[in-house]
Scaffold this active site. Sequence first.
Site, PDB file in Angstrom:
ATOM      1  N   SER A 142      39.758  33.934  43.191  1.00 22.91           N
ATOM      2  CA  SER A 142      39.838  35.350  42.829  1.00 22.91           C
ATOM      3  C   SER A 142      40.804  35.505  41.669  1.00 22.91           C
ATOM      4  CB  SER A 142      40.330  36.174  44.021  1.00 22.91           C
ATOM      5  OG  SER A 142      40.633  37.505  43.646  1.00 22.91           O
ATOM      6  N   TYR A 173      46.568  38.049  50.533  1.00 25.89           N
ATOM      7  CA  TYR A 173      45.393  37.640  49.763  1.00 25.89           C
ATOM      8  C   TYR A 173      45.813  36.968  48.464  1.00 25.89           C
ATOM      9  CZ  TYR A 173      40.658  37.944  47.845  1.00 25.89           C
ATOM     10  OH  TYR A 173      39.417  37.644  47.327  1.00 25.89           O
TER      11      TYR A 173
END
Length: 255
Positions: free
Chosen positions: A147, A160
């Site tokens: 990501s 995250y």
Amino acid sequence: MDLGFKDRNVLITGGTSGIGLAAADLFAGEQARVGIIGRSAVRMDSALKALRTAHPEAKIVGFVGDVAAEESLQQAVDAIVAELGGIDHLVNSAGIAGTLGDPVDQVPAEEFLEVQRVNVLGAFLSVKLTLPFLKKGVNPTYTLIGSDSGFVTAPGMLAYNASKGAVAQLTRALSVELHEPHGIRVNSVCPSIVDTPMARDGMGVESFSGVDYPVSTPQDIGWLVLTLASPKSRAVNGVSLLADYGYHARSSFPA
């Protein structure tokens, strides 16, 4: 262009929805044999039905398993290898976002660890347990789904961010360790927001229609996965490919 996947064996974790399902659809369209792993039996049934309807001539199999539980994942991998006959390419798309929006002092340790367990340990186990098969594969590759959150940050995304930063470094370490002795390339695709069920749930929205920032489709990212895994990209190894419309390159200077 022939991307070189005809009759190759592809295993995709997190293959029942989002990026993983899109990648499975695209690999099948390139005449690969495809195996998918996911945690939900309901989503597995739905994904297999959709993929087999779209690609009636393709070999497509799926087994329920948890990427972060070694025994469960081993059983799923062994079952897929028994059906496909081997693995040439693995795409690790399984992942979770955790709860978004909480500051560090409000993030429970258990939740922080759960995000690392799925996103980091899951990626590690996916590589570890499939390595004996990729060593025998044709033009073998690992492609991890990272990501842009492994490179840039936003408040409330601590767990995250940490997990995707780990995936970027795991990509580099594996690319060095596996390429020279085994000829296995390792890369990752690192998108910004993708219109998936996980993203909509994490952002608390029902749709990204009309938002003032770019949003990728799962197919957009799936094509990048195929590009990196293709033997046409044989010189590309150890790359974490940002797919964020150039936002990482922007300066905060007010000009």
